[in-house]
Design an enzyme around this catalytic site. Structure first.
Site, PDB file in Angstrom:
ATOM      1  N   GLY A 135       3.573 -14.595  13.738  1.00 19.09           N
ATOM      2  CA  GLY A 135       4.780 -15.239  14.246  1.00 19.09           C
ATOM      3  C   GLY A 135       5.996 -14.349  14.123  1.00 19.09           C
ATOM      4  N   THR A 137       8.113 -13.680  17.510  1.00 18.19           N
ATOM      5  CA  THR A 137       9.004 -14.119  18.585  1.00 18.19           C
ATOM      6  C   THR A 137       9.570 -15.514  18.300  1.00 18.19           C
ATOM      7  OG1 THR A 137       7.617 -12.879  20.095  1.00 18.19           O
ATOM      8  CG2 THR A 137       9.113 -14.461  21.089  1.00 18.19           C
ATOM      9  N   TRP A 167       5.638 -18.878  21.421  1.00  9.69           N
ATOM     10  CA  TRP A 167       4.659 -18.048  22.141  1.00  9.69           C
ATOM     11  C   TRP A 167       3.668 -17.397  21.190  1.00  9.69           C
ATOM     12  CZ3 TRP A 167       4.795 -19.331  26.902  1.00  9.69           C
ATOM     13  CH2 TRP A 167       6.010 -19.593  27.538  1.00  9.69           C
ATOM     14  N   ARG A 248      -0.679  -2.707  20.253  1.00 10.46           N
ATOM     15  CA  ARG A 248      -0.422  -2.116  21.576  1.00 10.46           C
ATOM     16  C   ARG A 248      -1.453  -1.050  21.904  1.00 10.46           C
ATOM     17  NH1 ARG A 248       5.851  -1.658  19.853  1.00 10.46           N
ATOM     18  NH2 ARG A 248       6.510  -3.707  20.601  1.00 10.46           N
ATOM     19  N   ARG A 273     -18.796  -7.395  52.809  1.00 14.10           N
ATOM     20  CA  ARG A 273     -18.035  -8.218  53.754  1.00 14.10           C
ATOM     21  C   ARG A 273     -17.762  -7.407  55.025  1.00 14.10           C
ATOM     22  NH1 ARG A 273     -15.951 -13.329  55.118  1.00 14.10           N
ATOM     23  NH2 ARG A 273     -13.872 -13.104  56.013  1.00 14.10           N
ATOM     24  N   LEU A 343     -10.171  -8.660  48.750  1.00 10.41           N
ATOM     25  CA  LEU A 343     -11.000  -9.875  48.774  1.00 10.41           C
ATOM     26  C   LEU A 343     -10.431 -10.979  49.673  1.00 10.41           C
ATOM     27  CD1 LEU A 343     -12.136  -8.419  46.132  1.00 10.41           C
ATOM     28  CD2 LEU A 343     -12.862 -10.691  45.488  1.00 10.41           C
ATOM     29  N   GLU A 368       4.211  -8.012  23.370  1.00  7.92           N
ATOM     30  CA  GLU A 368       4.143  -6.795  22.552  1.00  7.92           C
ATOM     31  C   GLU A 368       4.993  -5.677  23.136  1.00  7.92           C
ATOM     32  OE1 GLU A 368       0.612  -6.064  20.652  1.00  7.92           O
ATOM     33  OE2 GLU A 368      -0.045  -8.152  20.751  1.00  7.92           O
TER      34      GLU A 368
HETATM   35  C1  LIG Z   1       0.859 -15.663  26.376  1.00  5.64           C
HETATM   36  C2  LIG Z   1       1.768 -15.012  25.380  1.00  5.64           C
HETATM   37  C3  LIG Z   1       1.325 -14.770  24.088  1.00  5.64           C
HETATM   38  C4  LIG Z   1       2.205 -14.220  23.138  1.00  5.64           C
HETATM   39  N1  LIG Z   1       1.769 -14.038  21.839  1.00  5.64           N
HETATM   40  C5  LIG Z   1       2.680 -13.713  20.870  1.00  5.64           C
HETATM   41  C6  LIG Z   1       2.297 -13.700  19.482  1.00  5.64           C
HETATM   42  O1  LIG Z   1       1.120 -13.913  19.136  1.00  5.64           O
HETATM   43  N2  LIG Z   1       3.243 -13.460  18.550  1.00  5.64           N
HETATM   44  C7  LIG Z   1       4.562 -13.217  18.875  1.00  5.64           C
HETATM   45  O2  LIG Z   1       5.369 -13.023  17.963  1.00  5.64           O
HETATM   46  N3  LIG Z   1       4.946 -13.202  20.191  1.00  5.64           N
HETATM   47  C8  LIG Z   1       4.045 -13.452  21.186  1.00  5.64           C
HETATM   48  N4  LIG Z   1       4.437 -13.477  22.509  1.00  5.64           N
HETATM   49  C9  LIG Z   1       5.854 -13.269  22.842  1.00  5.64           C
HETATM   50  C10 LIG Z   1       6.136 -11.926  23.503  1.00  5.64           C
HETATM   51  O3  LIG Z   1       5.956 -10.873  22.605  1.00  5.64           O
HETATM   52  C11 LIG Z   1       7.553 -12.008  24.087  1.00  5.64           C
HETATM   53  O4  LIG Z   1       7.473 -12.865  25.205  1.00  5.64           O
HETATM   54  C12 LIG Z   1       8.112 -10.656  24.469  1.00  5.64           C
HETATM   55  O5  LIG Z   1       8.453  -9.909  23.330  1.00  5.64           O
HETATM   56  C13 LIG Z   1       9.344 -10.756  25.377  1.00  5.64           C
HETATM   57  O6  LIG Z   1      10.279 -11.639  24.857  1.00  5.64           O
HETATM   58  P1  LIG Z   1      10.888 -12.804  25.781  1.00  5.64           P
HETATM   59  O7  LIG Z   1       9.779 -13.470  26.498  1.00  5.64           O
HETATM   60  O8  LIG Z   1      11.759 -13.614  24.910  1.00  5.64           O
HETATM   61  O9  LIG Z   1      11.734 -12.036  26.877  1.00  5.64           O
HETATM   62  P2  LIG Z   1      13.252 -11.501  26.734  1.00  5.64           P
HETATM   63  O10 LIG Z   1      13.356 -10.615  25.525  1.00  5.64           O
HETATM   64  O11 LIG Z   1      14.202 -12.625  26.858  1.00  5.64           O
HETATM   65  O12 LIG Z   1      13.338 -10.577  28.026  1.00  5.64           O
HETATM   66  C14 LIG Z   1      13.466 -11.105  29.336  1.00  5.64           C
HETATM   67  C15 LIG Z   1      13.586  -9.932  30.312  1.00  5.64           C
HETATM   68  O13 LIG Z   1      14.739  -9.144  29.986  1.00  5.64           O
HETATM   69  C16 LIG Z   1      14.350  -7.793  29.772  1.00  5.64           C
HETATM   70  N5  LIG Z   1      15.161  -7.152  28.736  1.00  5.64           N
HETATM   71  C17 LIG Z   1      15.375  -7.556  27.449  1.00  5.64           C
HETATM   72  N6  LIG Z   1      16.147  -6.678  26.807  1.00  5.64           N
HETATM   73  C18 LIG Z   1      16.434  -5.691  27.689  1.00  5.64           C
HETATM   74  C19 LIG Z   1      17.167  -4.463  27.623  1.00  5.64           C
HETATM   75  N7  LIG Z   1      17.768  -4.047  26.498  1.00  5.64           N
HETATM   76  N8  LIG Z   1      17.239  -3.712  28.749  1.00  5.64           N
HETATM   77  C20 LIG Z   1      16.629  -4.082  29.886  1.00  5.64           C
HETATM   78  N9  LIG Z   1      15.895  -5.206  30.025  1.00  5.64           N
HETATM   79  C21 LIG Z   1      15.809  -5.986  28.919  1.00  5.64           C
HETATM   80  C22 LIG Z   1      12.901  -7.876  29.325  1.00  5.64           C
HETATM   81  O14 LIG Z   1      12.228  -6.640  29.514  1.00  5.64           O
HETATM   82  C23 LIG Z   1      12.382  -8.987  30.231  1.00  5.64           C
HETATM   83  O15 LIG Z   1      12.097  -8.452  31.493  1.00  5.64           O
HETATM   84  C24 LIG Z   1       3.536 -13.920  23.504  1.00  5.64           C
HETATM   85  C25 LIG Z   1       3.966 -14.122  24.830  1.00  5.64           C
HETATM   86  C26 LIG Z   1       3.091 -14.654  25.761  1.00  5.64           C
HETATM   87  C27 LIG Z   1       3.589 -14.883  27.157  1.00  5.64           C
END
Ligand SMILES: Cc1cc2nc3c(=O)[nH]c(=O)nc-3n(C[C@H](O)[C@H](O)[C@H](O)COP(=O)(O)OP(=O)(O)OC[C@H]3O[C@@H](n4cnc5c(N)ncnc54)[C@H](O)[C@@H]3O)c2cc1C
Length: 389
Positions: A135, A137, A167, A248, A273, A343, A368
């Site tokens: 945990g 995020t 998440w 990663r 196909r 496809l 990640e």
């Molecule tokens: C199915 C799934 C499983 C997951 N499993 C885990 C888990 O087991 N443990 C865990 O801790 N997390 C987990 N995550 C969370 C994941 O690591 C985060 O979603 C990820 O780090 C991105 O954070 P966010 O979704 O809050 O996006 P945000 O950080 O809000 O980013 C949104 C967008 O803004 C962009 N952005 C952000 N900062 C910048 C910057 N400085 N410059 C330019 N662009 C930027 C990002 O690249 C992205 O395109 C999981 C996510 C998913 C979808």
């Protein structure tokens, strides 16, 4: 007759040693026997049969396989990479299960845990008897985990944890959660067992990606933990970041498998196909797609192999891992989407694996470290200028 073997056009697996090839074949056989026929159904129903698969995966020695002792297999990084590749050839959700357990849960316990924590958790996690989650995020902190709000405060010898994690893969099925929280000394990792008073989870539904994987929210309301729950060996963001670097590496190897499956599916379809009186593969436009996919696949295979060798030699740096994740996930998405077009309408169903993989890879692109964050890591490492803020 075709001269290139589309699975491994440069025969790169000949660079693996006998043990690594045996692990590759063992994982491929497990996928064939236990996963391939069912995975589209799991994706459709949004389920992952953890209870059924975890002990089998554990018995194969794949959980924490690159760690030593405490029931872990002590395999090479190359073996771990190849195992991830064969798992993700089936589905990114399957590889995620193994990555989270081995790299995000067992690795921090192994690297930063007390002897008591290692003995209590590692053998059970290695066998698949126990499941873990990681945990980091939060609802308001994704790419910038340094701003996390989850807090751990001292109360006598105990710690009191409060906050929400979002998440979290395996979150609602985990026996143990590695939770990262802010303390007055910096960010620290805590082991929070399932059932601890104040610790609850809720599963996240309605995903269109990584559906064959459990994702949940963790709620911590004044969770009291003994002093023995903290990971004693690390303070600061480098703790969770070092775990992510491990995971990663699994991703950059794993997505090669997803890309390979999509490519092989499109290649096969293009020879069977027919339209306009000949196989799709006989059209130049289709061959351009297939040749481009083959090039993308070979590039990612080469990158995965080289980074595996660097990891085994102890020379892999976080910038290498960012470069590899950035390049290989993008290549896999491009291959999956091109495969989908070959496809045609069949490509949008779960009868074929291509759109399932393409959708899964959207998560893999984001979790990640997003594509943008890894771009910034590579950008910083080549210019010396940080551009995150
Ligand atoms: C199915 C799934 C499983 C997951 N499993 C885990 C888990 O087991 N443990 C865990 O801790 N997390 C987990 N995550 C969370 C994941 O690591 C985060 O979603 C990820 O780090 C991105 O954070 P966010 O979704 O809050 O996006 P945000 O950080 O809000 O980013 C949104 C967008 O803004 C962009 N952005 C952000 N900062 C910048 C910057 N400085 N410059 C330019 N662009 C930027 C990002 O690249 C992205 O395109 C999981 C996510 C998913 C979808």
């Amino acid at each position: 007759m075709p001269h290139l073997n589309p699975v491994d056009a440069l025969d790169l697996d000949s660079e693996l040693d006998d043990d690594e090839r045996l692990i590759r074949d063992t994982v491929a056989a497990f996928v064939r026997d236990h996963v391939s026929d069912h995975v589209a159904g799991w994706f459709e129903s949004g389920t992952f049969p953890t209870g059924e698969l975890a002990p089998v995966i554990g018995k194969l020695g794949l959980l924490g396989m690159h760690l030593d002792g405490y029931g872990c297999a002590g395999a090479s990084a190359a073996a771990y990479g190849v195992a991830c590749r064969e798992l993700e050839a089936a589905d990114s959700g399957l590889r995620s299960f193994v990555s989270v357990q081995g790299s995000l849960v067992m690795f921090p316990i192994h690297r930063y845990g007390s002897e008591e924590q290692k003995r209590e958790w590692l053998p059970r996690l290695a066998s698949g008897e126990a499941v873990g989650c990681f945990g980091l995020t939060e609802p308001d902190q994704g790419s910038d985990p340094g701003g996390m709000r989850t807090q751990a405060k001292r109360d006598g010898d105990d710690w009191i944890l409060s906050g929400t994690k979002m998440w979290i893969t395996n979150g609602s099925i985990a026996d143990i959660a590695v939770v990262w929280a802010r303390t007055e000394d910096g960010i620290r990792g805590f082991l929070v067992p399932k059932g601890t008073p104040g610790f609850t989870t809720s599963e996240i539904h309605s995903k269109l990606s990584l559906r064959a994987s459990v994702t949940a929210e963790l709620h911590l309301e004044d969770v009291r933990l003994p002093s023995s729950a903290v990971l004693p060996g690390v303070t600061g963001l480098r703790g969770p970041l070092s775990c992510l670097s491990e995971a990663r590496f699994g991703i950059l190897c794993g997505v090669v498998g997803a890309a390979r499956t999509c490519y092989l599916s499109a290649l096969d379809y293009s020879t069977t196909r027919e339209q306009f009186g000949r196989p799709l593969g006989g059209f130049q436009l289709t061959q351009r797609k297939l040749a481009g996919m083959q090039v993308g696949l070979v590039h990612s295979q080469l990158l995965a192999l080289r980074l595996s060798k660097l990891k085994d030699a102890g020379q892999l740096r976080p910038e290498h891992v960012s470069l590899g994740k950035l390049a290989n996930v993008r290549a896999a998405i491009d291959i999956a989407r091109d495969a989908r077009t070959i496809l045609g309408a069949n490509g949008i169903t779960t009868e074929y694996p291509v759109l399932r993989h393409a959708n899964n890879l959207e998560t893999v692109l984001t979790y990640e470290g997003t594509e943008e964050i890894h771009t910034l890591v590579v950008g910083e490492s080549v210019t010396g200028l940080a551009a995150y803020r």
